[in-house]
Design a protein around this motif. Structure first.
Motif: not given
Length: 264
Positions: A164-170, A181-185, A207-213
């Motif tokens: 849940d994006r709002d929950v995880v963002l908070s 703990l967040a989903s892969e997406d 973080a996902g690989d793309e964001l590490r770059a």
């Protein structure tokens, strides 16, 4: 010397008053007999001064809503010593959990399923979510309130909220490491990851690989904690300017530099 009443300093009356003034309510009730523990006026004064004195009150006074309310108002943990019937009183329990969410543990089971009571508890202490009934750990409003107070509450919430994006963002705004703990997406969601690394640069490791770059994102991370350089893409670990930012923040981050920068 004479006392204020004009008696000698050895006056037993004044000596007794002095002894009583030095003796705490806690000791008087703890060591008192049944009559002392059942003295409503004394117990009411005691719990207003130190709520946990309720432990030593007579059973009748632990059923007395005025006495118990005074105790809980002074120290919410005093709810533990309230009569069982009062621990099922929504108003009394709400008073306690609004001050200290963890006192939900002392509430009657039916109130752990009461959404309004649980909301008050998690707004005071997000981790009180662990004390709520299972169905409320799956209630979105309750979970959002919990993670807004303590990001670690995401670990307690029902599994579906990790996507849940709002929950995880908070949650990550209060504890970047909870990104793990967040989903892969969501670990590939730039806004979510950026919020996480702003709080804890080392969250870049989740973080996902793309964001590490992503140079701007990695720069945000290393400026919060230079050690985040370890999780950047190989190309960025060889970026001289970025490495300098990292070691300015955390000198030991030089160990993660590539491209001969360790010897620069």
């Amino acid at each position: 010397r004479a006392c204020r009443a004009g008696y000698p300093s050895s006056c037993p009356f004044c000596s007794g008053l002095l002894a009583m003034s030095l003796e705490t309510y806690w000791v008087r009730l703890r060591d008192g007999d049944a009559a002392t523990r059942g003295d409503r006026e004394l117990v009411l004064e005691a719990v207003q001064d130190e709520g946990m004195c309720l432990e030593f009150a007579s059973p009748a006074l632990r059923c007395d809503i005025e006495v118990v309310t005074a105790a809980v108002r002074q120290d919410p943990d005093a709810l533990e010593f309230a009569d069982e019937a009062l621990r099922a009183d929504p108003d009394l329990v709400s008073l306690a959990v609004s001050q200290k969410g963890s006192t939900l543990q002392f509430a009657a089971d039916k109130l752990k399923s009461d959404k309004e009571v649980v909301l008050k508890a998690v707004r005071s202490d997000g981790l009180a979510l662990n004390l709520a009934a299972e169905e409320l750990r799956g209630d979105r409003e309750v979970v959002l309130a919990a993670v807004a107070q303590d990001g670690d509450a995401l670990e307690i919430a029902a599994e579906q909220f990790r996507a849940d994006r709002d929950v995880v963002l908070s949650a990550v705004r209060l504890n970047g490491a909870i990104l793990q703990l967040a989903s892969e997406d969501l670990r590939r969601d730039r806004e979510v990851v950026e919020a996480a690394v702003k709080f804890d640069g080392l969250a870049l490791g989740f973080a996902g690989d793309e964001l590490r770059a992503d140079r701007d994102l990695v720069l945000t991370a290393v400026r919060q904690h230079g050690g985040a350089l370890e999780f950047a893409s190989p190309e960025l670990r060889a970026d001289r300017a970025l490495v300098l930012d990292a070691i300015n923040r955390t000198p030991k981050a030089l160990a993660y530099a590539l491209g001969g920068l360790q010897n620069d």
